[in-house]
Design a protein around this motif. Structure first.
Motif, PDB file in Angstrom:
ATOM      1  N   HIS A 181       0.826  -1.199   0.000  1.00 59.48           N
ATOM      2  CA  HIS A 181       0.000   0.000   0.000  1.00 59.48           C
ATOM      3  C   HIS A 181       0.864   1.254   0.000  1.00 59.48           C
ATOM      4  O   HIS A 181       0.686   2.159  -0.827  1.00 59.48           O
ATOM      5  CB  HIS A 181      -0.908  -0.045   1.227  1.00 59.48           C
ATOM      6  CG  HIS A 181      -1.769   1.172   1.413  1.00 59.48           C
ATOM      7  ND1 HIS A 181      -2.182   1.966   0.371  1.00 59.48           N
ATOM      8  CD2 HIS A 181      -2.314   1.717   2.533  1.00 59.48           C
ATOM      9  CE1 HIS A 181      -2.931   2.958   0.833  1.00 59.48           C
ATOM     10  NE2 HIS A 181      -3.019   2.821   2.150  1.00 59.48           N
ATOM     11  N   LYS A 182       1.835   1.303   0.899  1.00 59.25           N
ATOM     12  CA  LYS A 182       2.703   2.472   1.000  1.00 59.25           C
ATOM     13  C   LYS A 182       3.670   2.567  -0.166  1.00 59.25           C
ATOM     14  O   LYS A 182       3.923   3.651  -0.699  1.00 59.25           O
ATOM     15  CB  LYS A 182       3.484   2.412   2.323  1.00 59.25           C
ATOM     16  CG  LYS A 182       2.614   2.586   3.560  1.00 59.25           C
ATOM     17  CD  LYS A 182       1.922   3.945   3.555  1.00 59.25           C
ATOM     18  CE  LYS A 182       1.089   4.145   4.804  1.00 59.25           C
ATOM     19  NZ  LYS A 182       0.355   5.448   4.781  1.00 59.25           N
ATOM     20  N   GLY A 183       4.229   1.411  -0.548  1.00 57.80           N
ATOM     21  CA  GLY A 183       5.214   1.412  -1.625  1.00 57.80           C
ATOM     22  C   GLY A 183       4.649   1.858  -2.959  1.00 57.80           C
ATOM     23  O   GLY A 183       5.334   2.526  -3.740  1.00 57.80           O
ATOM     24  N   HIS A 184       3.398   1.517  -3.228  1.00 58.08           N
ATOM     25  CA  HIS A 184       2.759   1.882  -4.499  1.00 58.08           C
ATOM     26  C   HIS A 184       1.886   3.128  -4.367  1.00 58.08           C
ATOM     27  O   HIS A 184       1.285   3.550  -5.363  1.00 58.08           O
ATOM     28  CB  HIS A 184       1.925   0.718  -5.014  1.00 58.08           C
ATOM     29  CG  HIS A 184       2.734  -0.449  -5.492  1.00 58.08           C
ATOM     30  ND1 HIS A 184       3.265  -0.536  -6.766  1.00 58.08           N
ATOM     31  CD2 HIS A 184       3.133  -1.584  -4.848  1.00 58.08           C
ATOM     32  CE1 HIS A 184       3.929  -1.668  -6.898  1.00 58.08           C
ATOM     33  NE2 HIS A 184       3.864  -2.327  -5.752  1.00 58.08           N
ATOM     34  N   PHE A 191      -6.214   0.244  -3.519  1.00 61.07           N
ATOM     35  CA  PHE A 191      -5.788  -0.752  -2.530  1.00 61.07           C
ATOM     36  C   PHE A 191      -6.768  -1.929  -2.491  1.00 61.07           C
ATOM     37  O   PHE A 191      -6.352  -3.093  -2.452  1.00 61.07           O
ATOM     38  CB  PHE A 191      -5.685  -0.121  -1.141  1.00 61.07           C
ATOM     39  CG  PHE A 191      -5.249  -1.093  -0.073  1.00 61.07           C
ATOM     40  CD1 PHE A 191      -3.935  -1.490   0.040  1.00 61.07           C
ATOM     41  CD2 PHE A 191      -6.184  -1.635   0.804  1.00 61.07           C
ATOM     42  CE1 PHE A 191      -3.542  -2.406   1.009  1.00 61.07           C
ATOM     43  CE2 PHE A 191      -5.809  -2.546   1.783  1.00 61.07           C
ATOM     44  CZ  PHE A 191      -4.481  -2.931   1.882  1.00 61.07           C
ATOM     45  N   ALA A 192      -8.061  -1.629  -2.512  1.00 66.86           N
ATOM     46  CA  ALA A 192      -9.059  -2.700  -2.518  1.00 66.86           C
ATOM     47  C   ALA A 192      -8.905  -3.570  -3.760  1.00 66.86           C
ATOM     48  O   ALA A 192      -9.000  -4.808  -3.684  1.00 66.86           O
ATOM     49  CB  ALA A 192     -10.470  -2.109  -2.455  1.00 66.86           C
ATOM     50  N   GLU A 193      -8.639  -2.959  -4.897  1.00 66.37           N
ATOM     51  CA  GLU A 193      -8.436  -3.705  -6.136  1.00 66.37           C
ATOM     52  C   GLU A 193      -7.184  -4.576  -6.044  1.00 66.37           C
ATOM     53  O   GLU A 193      -7.163  -5.706  -6.556  1.00 66.37           O
ATOM     54  CB  GLU A 193      -8.332  -2.747  -7.317  1.00 66.37           C
ATOM     55  CG  GLU A 193      -9.634  -2.056  -7.671  1.00 66.37           C
ATOM     56  CD  GLU A 193      -9.508  -1.056  -8.787  1.00 66.37           C
ATOM     57  OE1 GLU A 193     -10.531  -0.707  -9.393  1.00 66.37           O
ATOM     58  OE2 GLU A 193      -8.359  -0.611  -9.063  1.00 66.37           O
ATOM     59  N   THR A 264     -11.720 -10.156   6.046  1.00 59.61           N
ATOM     60  CA  THR A 264     -10.838  -9.939   7.197  1.00 59.61           C
ATOM     61  C   THR A 264      -9.777  -8.894   6.885  1.00 59.61           C
ATOM     62  O   THR A 264      -9.484  -8.022   7.718  1.00 59.61           O
ATOM     63  CB  THR A 264     -10.158 -11.264   7.600  1.00 59.61           C
ATOM     64  OG1 THR A 264     -11.167 -12.263   7.816  1.00 59.61           O
ATOM     65  CG2 THR A 264      -9.356 -11.096   8.877  1.00 59.61           C
ATOM     66  N   ILE A 265      -9.197  -8.954   5.682  1.00 63.02           N
ATOM     67  CA  ILE A 265      -8.134  -8.006   5.306  1.00 63.02           C
ATOM     68  C   ILE A 265      -8.695  -6.596   5.174  1.00 63.02           C
ATOM     69  O   ILE A 265      -8.162  -5.641   5.754  1.00 63.02           O
ATOM     70  CB  ILE A 265      -7.464  -8.445   3.993  1.00 63.02           C
ATOM     71  CG1 ILE A 265      -6.712  -9.759   4.193  1.00 63.02           C
ATOM     72  CG2 ILE A 265      -6.506  -7.361   3.500  1.00 63.02           C
ATOM     73  CD1 ILE A 265      -6.179 -10.365   2.898  1.00 63.02           C
ATOM     74  N   LEU A 266      -9.761  -6.445   4.390  1.00 63.69           N
ATOM     75  CA  LEU A 266     -10.293  -5.100   4.140  1.00 63.69           C
ATOM     76  C   LEU A 266     -10.911  -4.494   5.403  1.00 63.69           C
ATOM     77  O   LEU A 266     -10.833  -3.279   5.616  1.00 63.69           O
ATOM     78  CB  LEU A 266     -11.309  -5.142   3.001  1.00 63.69           C
ATOM     79  CG  LEU A 266     -10.738  -5.469   1.616  1.00 63.69           C
ATOM     80  CD1 LEU A 266     -11.834  -5.400   0.557  1.00 63.69           C
ATOM     81  CD2 LEU A 266      -9.593  -4.521   1.254  1.00 63.69           C
ATOM     82  N   ILE A 286     -17.845 -11.069  -2.027  1.00 66.48           N
ATOM     83  CA  ILE A 286     -17.582  -9.972  -1.096  1.00 66.48           C
ATOM     84  C   ILE A 286     -18.414  -8.762  -1.538  1.00 66.48           C
ATOM     85  O   ILE A 286     -18.686  -8.586  -2.737  1.00 66.48           O
ATOM     86  CB  ILE A 286     -16.074  -9.610  -1.060  1.00 66.48           C
ATOM     87  CG1 ILE A 286     -15.745  -8.763   0.171  1.00 66.48           C
ATOM     88  CG2 ILE A 286     -15.640  -8.911  -2.326  1.00 66.48           C
ATOM     89  CD1 ILE A 286     -15.785  -9.526   1.463  1.00 66.48           C
ATOM     90  N   GLY A 287     -18.853  -7.965  -0.592  1.00 69.82           N
ATOM     91  CA  GLY A 287     -19.530  -6.713  -0.883  1.00 69.82           C
ATOM     92  C   GLY A 287     -18.745  -5.579  -0.247  1.00 69.82           C
ATOM     93  O   GLY A 287     -18.207  -5.728   0.848  1.00 69.82           O
ATOM     94  N   ILE A 288     -18.663  -4.443  -0.943  1.00 66.79           N
ATOM     95  CA  ILE A 288     -17.892  -3.329  -0.414  1.00 66.79           C
ATOM     96  C   ILE A 288     -18.647  -2.029  -0.661  1.00 66.79           C
ATOM     97  O   ILE A 288     -19.212  -1.806  -1.740  1.00 66.79           O
ATOM     98  CB  ILE A 288     -16.478  -3.279  -1.052  1.00 66.79           C
ATOM     99  CG1 ILE A 288     -15.638  -2.174  -0.418  1.00 66.79           C
ATOM    100  CG2 ILE A 288     -16.552  -3.138  -2.561  1.00 66.79           C
ATOM    101  CD1 ILE A 288     -14.166  -2.243  -0.797  1.00 66.79           C
ATOM    102  N   SER A 289     -18.682  -1.180   0.361  1.00 71.14           N
ATOM    103  CA  SER A 289     -19.424   0.076   0.273  1.00 71.14           C
ATOM    104  C   SER A 289     -18.444   1.229   0.057  1.00 71.14           C
ATOM    105  O   SER A 289     -17.977   1.870   1.007  1.00 71.14           O
ATOM    106  CB  SER A 289     -20.228   0.301   1.561  1.00 71.14           C
ATOM    107  OG  SER A 289     -20.965   1.500   1.491  1.00 71.14           O
TER     108      SER A 289
END
Length: 337
Positions: A181-184, A191-193, A264-266, A286-289
């Motif tokens: 996350h930080k490196g890119h 990040f989610a992708e 768990t990760i997200l 998975i569902g994401i808002s």
């Protein structure tokens, strides 16, 4: 000291100095150049020798070069051949898990480790080394085997217990994602992708509550899957799932095994996420808002965009046509429930 002895000493010092510089160079570039580690190290070493020769006008003999390169091949090669691979040979190198030791928290820790390289939806490449402590794997496996839920309990209770139990054991995995996350320098969507495409890149495997049988014992998609990959099945798994820690220790996971891991990760990184199941489709996603377009399920005033995790390149809100009727989907678990 005569000139002959001085020349020998200088030659030996050049070899040692070249080895040190080549080691540093190798450690810096190995994550970015996708070739064999032994070949890469030898290239770094020969470049370093050339560099030193240019500035010192001292040439190392061919016999000295041959002697050192041979030793380097044996030393570095022995490290890789000593790893204990326990996944089938018909899976790609990226899917091989090895046991090794890493230095963590001022101690040497045995881990199940695998290096992965994958691409997101715009072709951006990510690389990382993902480790699970062997003791955490066996602890998670024991918890899974001893987990007993009353029949009145739902999938929600099962997923919740497993994800809460496994979260602390995923600390090395979460740290690797943090570094990526930080490196890119990724934003929320990117990040989610990155996380979901990582899971999508792992080949699909069937997870059965009973033992795995020959492909001829099944029909339709299951039969087709096992005909193409007889080893893509893991049986005798309680409730027909694997925990996130088990999944990342053997890289065998079906739909809800994957959604529990992504959830768990997200959730750890502050996302509003949900696990959605369909009894009609016999599937889990998975569902994401977050701001997005495409297929979503409303739940208490929030839009949870559906995200397929068992196939590559499905983006947020994109669902296969035979799975996109949202009336057949329901929210099982959210990060707030």
């Amino acid at each position: 000291m005569n000139n002959k002895n001085h020349s020998k000493l200088l030659g030996c010092l050049t070899i040692v100095f070249a080895f040190v510089i080549a080691s540093i160079m190798f450690s810096l570039v190995q994550q970015f150049i996708p070739i064999n580690n032994i070949t890469l190290f030898i290239i770094c070493y020969l470049i370093t020798l050339r560099f030193l020769h240019y500035f010192t006008s001292k040439k190392v003999s061919k016999s000295q070069n041959l002697w050192l390169v041979t030793l380097l091949c044996l030393a570095i090669g022995s490290r890789f051949f000593s790893n204990k691979n326990f996944l089938p040979n018909n899976r790609s190198d990226a899917d091989l898990i090895a046991t090794k030791y890493i230095y963590h928290d001022n101690d040497s820790t045995e881990v199940f480790s695998h290096k992965r390289k994958w691409k997101d939806y715009i072709g951006k490449t990510y690389r990382g080394e993902f480790n699970i402590r062997t003791k955490d794997y066996y602890s998670s496996k024991e918890f899974h085997q001893n987990l007993n839920l009353p029949k009145s309990k739902s999938w929600k209770d099962l997923y919740k217990k497993i994800t809460l139990e496994d979260k602390p054991k995923l600390d090395l995995i979460l740290k690797e994602f943090y570094y990526l996350h930080k490196g890119h320098q990724l934003n929320q969507r990117q990040f989610a992708e990155m996380v979901v495409s990582f899971v999508q890149d792992i080949p699909y495997a069937l997870v059965f509550q009973k033992e795995c049988l020959d492909a001829s014992a099944y029909k339709d998609e299951i039969k087709e899957t096992l005909e193409e990959c007889p080893d893509c099945c893991i049986g005798n798994q309680k409730y027909g799932i694997q925990t996130p820690v088990e999944f990342l220790s053997n890289l065998k996971g079906d739909c809800d095994t994957r959604t529990m891991l992504v959830f768990t990760i997200l959730k750890h990184f502050g996302y509003d996420v949900a696990i959605l199941n369909s009894d009609f489709y016999l599937h889990s996603v998975i569902g994401i808002s977050i701001p997005a377009n495409g297929t979503y399920k409303s739940h208490f005033g929030k839009k949870y965009y559906l995200w397929e995790t068992t196939n590559k390149y499905y983006k947020i809100g994109e669902m296969p046509k035979h799975l996109n009727n949202t009336s057949h989907w329901y929210v099982v678990l959210t990060n707030n429930s």
